[in-house]
Design a protein around this motif. Structure first.
Motif, PDB file in Angstrom:
ATOM      1  N   MET A  53       0.814  -1.212   0.000  1.00  0.00           N
ATOM      2  CA  MET A  53       0.000   0.000   0.000  1.00  0.00           C
ATOM      3  C   MET A  53       0.850   1.266   0.000  1.00  0.00           C
ATOM      4  SD  MET A  53       0.367   1.494   3.238  1.00  0.00           S
ATOM      5  CE  MET A  53      -1.067   2.443   3.489  1.00  0.00           C
ATOM      6  N   PHE A  54       2.153   1.160   0.323  1.00  0.00           N
ATOM      7  CA  PHE A  54       3.033   2.321   0.314  1.00  0.00           C
ATOM      8  C   PHE A  54       3.161   2.919  -1.082  1.00  0.00           C
ATOM      9  CE2 PHE A  54       5.607   0.485   4.068  1.00  0.00           C
ATOM     10  CZ  PHE A  54       4.660   0.942   4.955  1.00  0.00           C
ATOM     11  N   LYS A  55       2.822   2.140  -2.093  1.00  0.00           N
ATOM     12  CA  LYS A  55       2.977   2.603  -3.471  1.00  0.00           C
ATOM     13  C   LYS A  55       1.665   3.118  -4.066  1.00  0.00           C
ATOM     14  CE  LYS A  55       6.986  -0.185  -4.373  1.00  0.00           C
ATOM     15  NZ  LYS A  55       7.711  -0.978  -5.329  1.00  0.00           N
ATOM     16  N   THR A  56       0.641   3.264  -3.238  1.00  0.00           N
ATOM     17  CA  THR A  56      -0.641   3.761  -3.724  1.00  0.00           C
ATOM     18  C   THR A  56      -0.726   5.273  -3.505  1.00  0.00           C
ATOM     19  OG1 THR A  56      -1.783   3.468  -1.611  1.00  0.00           O
ATOM     20  CG2 THR A  56      -1.742   1.575  -3.124  1.00  0.00           C
ATOM     21  N   PRO A  57      -1.597   5.948  -4.262  1.00  0.00           N
ATOM     22  CA  PRO A  57      -1.754   7.394  -4.071  1.00  0.00           C
ATOM     23  C   PRO A  57      -2.221   7.759  -2.654  1.00  0.00           C
ATOM     24  CG  PRO A  57      -2.767   6.697  -6.115  1.00  0.00           C
ATOM     25  CD  PRO A  57      -2.363   5.455  -5.382  1.00  0.00           C
TER      26      PRO A  57
END
Length: 73
Positions: A33-37
């Motif tokens: 989830m760290f790579k989501t907006p």
């Protein structure tokens, strides 16, 4: 290396060690989830305690994992 405690803010770690954002998902799929907006909003207030609750990993496991990633980078 910065001291990592249960109250350490995730954003502080990512600002100092940006590679963690790419390497953490390899250690636990819930960190993808760290790579989501939405991640920037959520990470602003997240600390190691919150990471533990959301990932299912203990605080000690997360701290050890972070230290290992930082030392080996």
């Amino acid at each position: 290396m910065v001291e990592i405690t249960p109250e350490t803010k995730l954003m502080d770690l990512l600002n100092k060690y940006p590679f963690l954002k790419d390497e953490l998902p390899d250690k636990n799929p819930k960190f993808k989830m760290f790579k989501t907006p939405m991640a920037k909003v959520l990470m602003r207030n997240a600390d190691i305690n919150k990471m533990s609750k959301r990932s299912g990993m203990s605080v000690d496991e997360i701290i050890s994992m972070l230290k290992e990633l930082i030392e080996n980078h």
